[in-house]
Scaffold this active site. Structure first.
Site, PDB file in Angstrom:
ATOM      1  N   HIS A 112     -11.361  -2.042   3.555  1.00 43.97           N
ATOM      2  CA  HIS A 112     -11.226  -1.673   4.975  1.00 43.97           C
ATOM      3  C   HIS A 112     -11.898  -0.336   5.296  1.00 43.97           C
ATOM      4  O   HIS A 112     -11.936   0.069   6.462  1.00 43.97           O
ATOM      5  CB  HIS A 112      -9.740  -1.605   5.323  1.00 43.97           C
ATOM      6  CG  HIS A 112      -9.022  -0.518   4.586  1.00 43.97           C
ATOM      7  ND1 HIS A 112      -8.807  -0.543   3.218  1.00 43.97           N
ATOM      8  CD2 HIS A 112      -8.527   0.654   4.998  1.00 43.97           C
ATOM      9  CE1 HIS A 112      -8.196   0.553   2.847  1.00 43.97           C
ATOM     10  NE2 HIS A 112      -8.001   1.312   3.900  1.00 43.97           N
ATOM     11  N   ASP A 113     -12.395   0.343   4.253  1.00 43.41           N
ATOM     12  CA  ASP A 113     -13.069   1.640   4.460  1.00 43.41           C
ATOM     13  C   ASP A 113     -14.577   1.531   4.331  1.00 43.41           C
ATOM     14  O   ASP A 113     -15.279   2.537   4.477  1.00 43.41           O
ATOM     15  CB  ASP A 113     -12.602   2.651   3.403  1.00 43.41           C
ATOM     16  CG  ASP A 113     -11.168   3.081   3.585  1.00 43.41           C
ATOM     17  OD1 ASP A 113     -10.534   3.450   2.570  1.00 43.41           O
ATOM     18  OD2 ASP A 113     -10.666   3.031   4.730  1.00 43.41           O
TER      19      ASP A 113
ATOM     20  N   ASP B 259       0.863  -1.178   0.000  1.00 44.84           N
ATOM     21  CA  ASP B 259       0.000   0.000   0.000  1.00 44.84           C
ATOM     22  C   ASP B 259       0.909   1.241   0.000  1.00 44.84           C
ATOM     23  O   ASP B 259       1.735   1.401   0.904  1.00 44.84           O
ATOM     24  CB  ASP B 259      -0.891  -0.003   1.261  1.00 44.84           C
ATOM     25  CG  ASP B 259      -2.223   0.689   1.018  1.00 44.84           C
ATOM     26  OD1 ASP B 259      -3.255   0.148   1.471  1.00 44.84           O
ATOM     27  OD2 ASP B 259      -2.219   1.750   0.356  1.00 44.84           O
TER      28      ASP B 259
ATOM     29  N   GLU C  13      -6.203   4.330  -5.933  1.00 44.36           N
ATOM     30  CA  GLU C  13      -7.462   4.620  -5.242  1.00 44.36           C
ATOM     31  C   GLU C  13      -7.824   6.064  -5.551  1.00 44.36           C
ATOM     32  O   GLU C  13      -7.005   6.955  -5.299  1.00 44.36           O
ATOM     33  CB  GLU C  13      -7.319   4.425  -3.730  1.00 44.36           C
ATOM     34  CG  GLU C  13      -8.632   4.577  -3.019  1.00 44.36           C
ATOM     35  CD  GLU C  13      -8.507   5.018  -1.569  1.00 44.36           C
ATOM     36  OE1 GLU C  13      -7.515   5.681  -1.230  1.00 44.36           O
ATOM     37  OE2 GLU C  13      -9.408   4.712  -0.781  1.00 44.36           O
TER      38      GLU C  13
ATOM     39  N   ASP D  75      -2.749   4.908  -2.413  1.00 42.77           N
ATOM     40  CA  ASP D  75      -3.739   5.560  -1.564  1.00 42.77           C
ATOM     41  C   ASP D  75      -4.053   6.969  -2.078  1.00 42.77           C
ATOM     42  O   ASP D  75      -3.137   7.769  -2.277  1.00 42.77           O
ATOM     43  CB  ASP D  75      -3.146   5.655  -0.153  1.00 42.77           C
ATOM     44  CG  ASP D  75      -4.151   6.076   0.887  1.00 42.77           C
ATOM     45  OD1 ASP D  75      -5.122   5.321   1.101  1.00 42.77           O
ATOM     46  OD2 ASP D  75      -3.973   7.152   1.463  1.00 42.77           O
TER      47      ASP D  75
HETATM   48  O1  TEU Z   1      -9.116   6.281   1.860  1.00 42.84           O
HETATM   49  C1  TEU Z   1      -9.441   7.450   1.130  1.00 42.84           C
HETATM   50  C2  TEU Z   1     -10.835   7.722   1.261  1.00 42.84           C
HETATM   51  O2  TEU Z   1     -11.465   8.237   0.382  1.00 42.84           O
HETATM   52  C3  TEU Z   1     -11.451   7.304   2.537  1.00 42.84           C
HETATM   53  O3  TEU Z   1     -11.339   8.443   3.364  1.00 42.84           O
HETATM   54  C4  TEU Z   1     -12.845   6.901   2.299  1.00 42.84           C
HETATM   55  O4  TEU Z   1     -13.438   7.764   1.402  1.00 42.84           O
HETATM   56  C5  TEU Z   1     -13.589   7.009   3.551  1.00 42.84           C
HETATM   57  O5  TEU Z   1     -12.805   6.371   4.508  1.00 42.84           O
HETATM   58  C6  TEU Z   1     -14.936   6.383   3.355  1.00 42.84           C
HETATM   59  O6  TEU Z   1     -15.634   6.489   4.548  1.00 42.84           O
HETATM   60  C7  TEU Z   1      -7.725   6.028   1.943  1.00 42.84           C
HETATM   61  C8  TEU Z   1      -7.544   4.819   2.837  1.00 42.84           C
HETATM   62  O7  TEU Z   1      -8.161   3.689   2.223  1.00 42.84           O
HETATM   63  C9  TEU Z   1      -8.178   5.146   4.166  1.00 42.84           C
HETATM   64  O8  TEU Z   1      -8.151   4.005   5.026  1.00 42.84           O
HETATM   65  C10 TEU Z   1      -7.400   6.297   4.786  1.00 42.84           C
HETATM   66  O9  TEU Z   1      -8.058   6.689   5.980  1.00 42.84           O
HETATM   67  C11 TEU Z   1      -7.328   7.507   3.844  1.00 42.84           C
HETATM   68  O10 TEU Z   1      -7.055   7.166   2.492  1.00 42.84           O
HETATM   69  C12 TEU Z   1      -6.199   8.432   4.268  1.00 42.84           C
HETATM   70  O11 TEU Z   1      -4.970   7.775   4.010  1.00 42.84           O
END
Ligand code: TEU
Ligand code: CA
Length: 572
Positions: free
Chosen positions: A346-347, A110, A273, A217
C-alpha cells in the site's frame, strides 16, 4: 459484549508453517465496501473470502482497521482494541476471523506501535507535564537560545516523513514532541518499560481473539539512537530512516516482545517492516535461535529507482541491480533466518507499472513474469490486493487528484522549494502511494463493483478491462497465473526450500536463476524486456531435455523468449 474466543492452539499452526505460506495484503479502505459509504470495510472483506480462497493464498494481512482519526489512513491509532466505525465493529472482525479460519485462511493484524495517534488517550494524558505518562513519548525543550514556538527553536533539524519537522510545538507545556512521520503520529518512548508492557498486553488480547500473527509497522524504529534517548538532539536532520533506524536496543525489545506475548511459542507469523534496514539486521532478527521475528520486509530493492533517501528523485531502474539485490538477500538468509518476498504494497506504486510494462500489449505478460520471478525466490511471497489482477498505476495528472498525506506533503515542500509543478507531478506519477490505494477492480460495472456509493478514491478507468470477474474465467489471466504459482509452491518443496543461485547477473534483460533441492533443479528464465530476447544457452545449465513446468506463453522458440516471457523448467 463480545466474548473473547480462546486463542487458537499452536497445534493448529505447525511450527514454521509460514515458510510454505503465501500472504495476501488487504488495504481495507480500498478492498470492498458493503454499506454504500464508499469506503471498504470488514463485512466487505468477509464477502470476498471465497475469491481469496480460490486464488489459493494462505494468510490475510489486514492493514489497520483500529479506531483512528485517519491522518495516515489508519496508521495513526487512537484505540488499539476497537474497530473504527468506518470499517465496522469488533463483532464484524470476529466474524471475519471465524469465516477466514473456516476456509483455512490465517489472519495477521497490522501492529503500529512505533507511534500512536495524537488522539490516543495515552498521548492526550502525556501532554500534561505532571502526568505519569509524560515519559511515554519523546518531549524536549526548545533549542537553547531560542524562544519556544519560534522558527528554528525545534530541538533539532529532523524532518518528518509527511511534515516539515519531526518536532511539534505544544504551547500548553512550551515543549516539543517527536513525530517522525507526522504531528498526528507521536513516537512512543520504548525505553519506558510501561510502554512495552502496555503493547504486550494489547498484543496478547489480539492473540486471545484468534489472530495468527502480526505485521509490525516500522518496527526497527522503536529503539531510537542513543543521542536521542539520552536527551540530546539528533546530530543531523534524519535524512531518511537510516539515521534513526536499528537502534541499540532493537533486538532486546523484539526478544522481550516474543517472550512476553508468546510469538514463537504460539507459532505466530511475525513480519517486521524495516525501512533503512540491512541484511545484517535481518540475519540477526530472523535467526530462530534469537526468538525475535520470523521475517522482515527489506526496502533495499524499493530504493533502487530513486536517489538515496529521496524516492521522488527518479533514477532509471537497472535490472542487474534489482536481481543482484534480491540475490544478496537470498544468499544472506540461505542458512539462517528467512526472507519475505514482495514488489507491491500500500506504500508502493503498482509493480507492473514500476518494474514491468503496463501497456495494453505487455501488461498481462509482464505482470505474470514479475510474479513468476518473485514467487520462485526462496521466502514467503506477499501478494498485494490487485497485484493478482495486474492492476496498474492510476492516471493521476493534477495534484487535486492525490489524497495521500505523503503525496500532498511532498508537493507542498517540493514546489515551495522551487521544483516545477511538472517535475513534481512526474515524481508523483511514478512513486505516489496513491497508485496502490485505488479500489480493487472487481468487475466492469459502476465503480468496478467496489461500492454502490461514491468511492472515497476514484476507481481506475481501466477497470472495464482489468477486473476480477473477467480474470477468474480466463485461464490466460494474471489471476490464473498467480493461482498456478501458489499451487506450485504448495506442491513442491524445491520451490519452498530449494537453494537459490543467480545466473547471468549482469544481463540487463534476462532474469535467470536456479533452485536446487537434492537432485531436483528448477531453472527460471525470464525476459524482463518489451522485445524478444535471445537466451545465451551456452551460459545456462544444460537445457536439453528440460521440461517446462510453468510458462507464460505457449511453447515458443527454445532459444528466444518473447517480450516478458518467463519459463520455469525442470532440468534433467
Ligand atoms: O511505512 C513506513 C515507511 O517507510 C513508509 O513511510 C514508506 O517508506 C513510504 O511510505 C514510502 O513512500 C509504514 C506504513 O506502511 C505506512 O503506510 C505508514 O504511512 C508509515 O509506516 C507510518 O505508520
Ligand atoms: Ca463501507
Amino acid at each position: 459484549m463480545t466474548t473473547v474466543p480462546t486463542s487458537i492452539a499452536p497445534a493448529s499452526r505447525p511450527d514454521g508453517w509460514w515458510r510454505s505460506a503465501v500472504v495476501y495484503q488487504i488495504y481495507p479502505r480500498s478492498f470492498q465496501d458493503s454499506n454504500g459509504d464508499g469506503i471498504g470495510d470488514l463485512p466487505g472483506i468477509t464477502s470476498r473470502l471465497d475469491y481469496l480462497a480460490e486464488l489459493g493464498v494462505d494468510v490475510l494481512w489486514l492493514s489497520p482497521v483500529y479506531r483512528s482519526p485517519q491522518v495516515d489512513n489508519g496508521y495513526d491509532i487512537s484505540d488499539y482494541q476497537d474497530v473504527d466505525p468506518l470499517f465496522g465493529t469488533l463483532d464484524d472482525l470476529d466474524e471475519l476471523l471465524a469465516e477466514a479460519h473456516r476456509r483455512g485462511l490465517a489472519v495477521v493484524m497490522d501492529l503500529v506501535v512505533n507511534h500512536t495517534s495524537d488522539q490516543h488517550p495515552w498521548f492526550v494524558e502525556s501532554r500534561d507535564p505532571a502526568s505519569p505518562k509524560r515519559d511515554w513519548y519523546y518531549w524536549r525543550q526548545a533549542r537553547p537560545g531560542h524562544l519556544p514556538g519560534t522558527p528554528g527553536a525545534e530541538p533539532d533539524g529532523s524532518h518528518a516523513a509527511f511534515a516539515p519537522s519531526a518536532w511539534t510545538f505544544d504551547p500548553a507545556s512550551g515543549e516539543y514532541y517527536l513525530g517522525i512521520f507526522s504531528p498526528g503520529q507521536p513516537d512512543l518512548n520504548w525505553e519506558n518499560p510501561e510502554v512495552r508492557r502496555a503493547v504486550h498486553d494489547m498484543m496478547r488480547w489480539w492473540v486471545a481473539r484468534g489472530v495468527d500473527g502480526f505485521r509490525m509497522d516500522v518496527i526497527n524504529l522503536i529503539s531510537k539512537p542513543a543521542q536521542l534517548t539520552s536527551g540530546k538532539p539528533l546530530e543531523a536532520a534524519a535524512s531518511g530512516f537510516e539515521a534513526i533506524a536499528n537502534g541499540p536496543r532493537l533486538d532486546e525489545f523484539l526478544a522481550e516482545m516474543n517472550r512476553e506475548v508468546g510469538l514463537d511459542a504460539l507459532h505466530l507469523l511475525t513480519v517486521g517492516e524495516m525501512p533503512g534496514s540491512t541484511l545484517e539486521v535481518a540475519q540477526r532478527v530472523t535467526d530462530p535461535e534469537r526468538h525475535e521475528l520470523t521475517m522482515v520486509f527489506t526496502f533495499e530493492h524499493m530504493d533502487l529507482d530513486g536517489a538515496p533517501g529521496n524516492k521522488w528523485s527518479l533514477v532509471p531502474l537497472q535490472l542487474p541491480r534489482l536481481k543482484q539485490n534480491l540475490a544478496l538477500w537470498q544468499d544472506g538468509l540461505a542458512d539462517t533466518g528467512w526472507n519475505s518476498l514482495y514488489f507491491d504494497n500500500h506504500d508502493q506504486p503498482r509493480a507492473v507499472s514500476r518494474f514491468g510494462d503496463d501497456s495494453p500489449e505487455h501488461r498481462v505478460a509482464s505482470a505474470k513474469t514479475l510474479a513468476t520471478v518473485l514467487h520462485l525466490h526462496r521466502g514467503t511471497p506477499y501478494v498485494y490486493q490487485g497485484e493478482e489482477l495486474g492492476m496498474t498505476n492510476a492516471p493521476l495528472t493534477a495534484i487535486d487528484q492525490y489524497l495521500d498525506v505523503e503525496s500532498l506533503n511532498y508537493h507542498a515542500l517540493a514546489t515551495a522549494g522551487g521544483l516545477s509543478e511538472g517535475d513534481v507531478l512526474a515524481s508523483l506519477a511514478a512513486k505516489s502511494r496513491d497508485h496502490a490505494r485505488t479500489p480493487v477492480q472487481w468487475d466492469d460495472g459502476a465503480h468496478a463493483g467496489f461500492t454502490t456509493g461514491t468511492p472515497w478514491c476514484a476507481v481506475n478507468p481501466n477497470h472495464t478491462t482489468i477486473n476480477a470477474e473477467a480474470a477468474r474465467h480466463d485461464p490466460a489471466s494474471v489471476f490464473a497465473h498467480f493461482q498456478r504459482l501458489i499451487r506450485l509452491r504448495h506442491e513442491n518443496e524445491v520451490v519452498r526450500e530449494g537453494r537459490f543461485r543467480l545466473l547471468l547477473p549482469e544481463h540487463d534483460r534476462l532474469w535467470a536463476f536456479t533452485r536446487t533441492l537434492a537432485d531436483q533443479v528448477l531453472l527460471v528464465v525470464a525476459n524482463c524486456w518489451s522485445e524478444p530476447t535471445e537466451i545465451p544457452i551456452d551460459e545456462l545449465p544444460l537445457l536439453d531435455g528440460a521440461a517446462l513446468v510453468l510458462g507464460t506463453h505457449d511453447e515458443g522458440s527454445p532459444t528466444v523468449l518473447a517480450p516478458w516471457e518467463s519459463r520455469i523448467l525442470l532440468l534433467p
